[in-house]
Design a protein around this motif. Sequence first.
Motif, PDB file in Angstrom:
ATOM      1  N   TYR A  65       7.583  -3.986 -19.025  1.00  0.00           N
ATOM      2  CA  TYR A  65       8.457  -2.812 -19.151  1.00  0.00           C
ATOM      3  C   TYR A  65       7.586  -1.563 -19.208  1.00  0.00           C
ATOM      4  N   GLU A  66       8.232  -0.395 -19.234  1.00  0.00           N
ATOM      5  CA  GLU A  66       7.474   0.846 -19.204  1.00  0.00           C
ATOM      6  C   GLU A  66       7.840   1.736 -20.373  1.00  0.00           C
ATOM      7  N   LEU A  67       6.825   2.121 -21.156  1.00  0.00           N
ATOM      8  CA  LEU A  67       7.028   3.097 -22.213  1.00  0.00           C
ATOM      9  C   LEU A  67       7.147   4.446 -21.519  1.00  0.00           C
ATOM     10  N   THR A  68       8.254   5.147 -21.748  1.00  0.00           N
ATOM     11  CA  THR A  68       8.475   6.407 -21.053  1.00  0.00           C
ATOM     12  C   THR A  68       8.315   7.629 -21.956  1.00  0.00           C
ATOM     13  N   GLY A  69       8.162   7.396 -23.273  1.00  0.00           N
ATOM     14  CA  GLY A  69       7.959   8.525 -24.173  1.00  0.00           C
ATOM     15  C   GLY A  69       8.340   8.172 -25.595  1.00  0.00           C
ATOM     16  N   ARG A  70       8.457   9.205 -26.403  1.00  0.00           N
ATOM     17  CA  ARG A  70       8.906   9.021 -27.793  1.00  0.00           C
ATOM     18  C   ARG A  70      10.333   9.508 -27.898  1.00  0.00           C
ATOM     19  N   ALA A  71      11.125   8.784 -28.650  1.00  0.00           N
ATOM     20  CA  ALA A  71      12.519   9.194 -28.849  1.00  0.00           C
ATOM     21  C   ALA A  71      12.553  10.389 -29.788  1.00  0.00           C
ATOM     22  N   ALA A  72      13.544  11.223 -29.598  1.00  0.00           N
ATOM     23  CA  ALA A  72      13.675  12.424 -30.430  1.00  0.00           C
ATOM     24  C   ALA A  72      14.078  12.075 -31.841  1.00  0.00           C
TER      25      ALA A  72
END
Length: 72
Positions: A65-72
């Motif tokens: 899978y791909e980490l796309t960022g940090r959640a707000a």
Amino acid sequence: MSSTVTYTVSGMSCGHCEKSISEEVSGLAGVTAVAADAKAGTVTVSSEAPLDEDEVRAAIDEAGYELTGRAA
């Protein structure tokens, strides 16, 4: 100092996806808990100390899978 961070992940769609990611991320040194949520597209990681985001990204990549960022 403990740390909890929620990351956004693309490609998760089911319980199997959640389990795969949880197993890979749980293997990182210092991780105390992992909660993957396919519906929300997030993974929350608790650890004894802040983790290197590149290590988390590599574990999620290893699971497919791909980490796309940090959640707000």
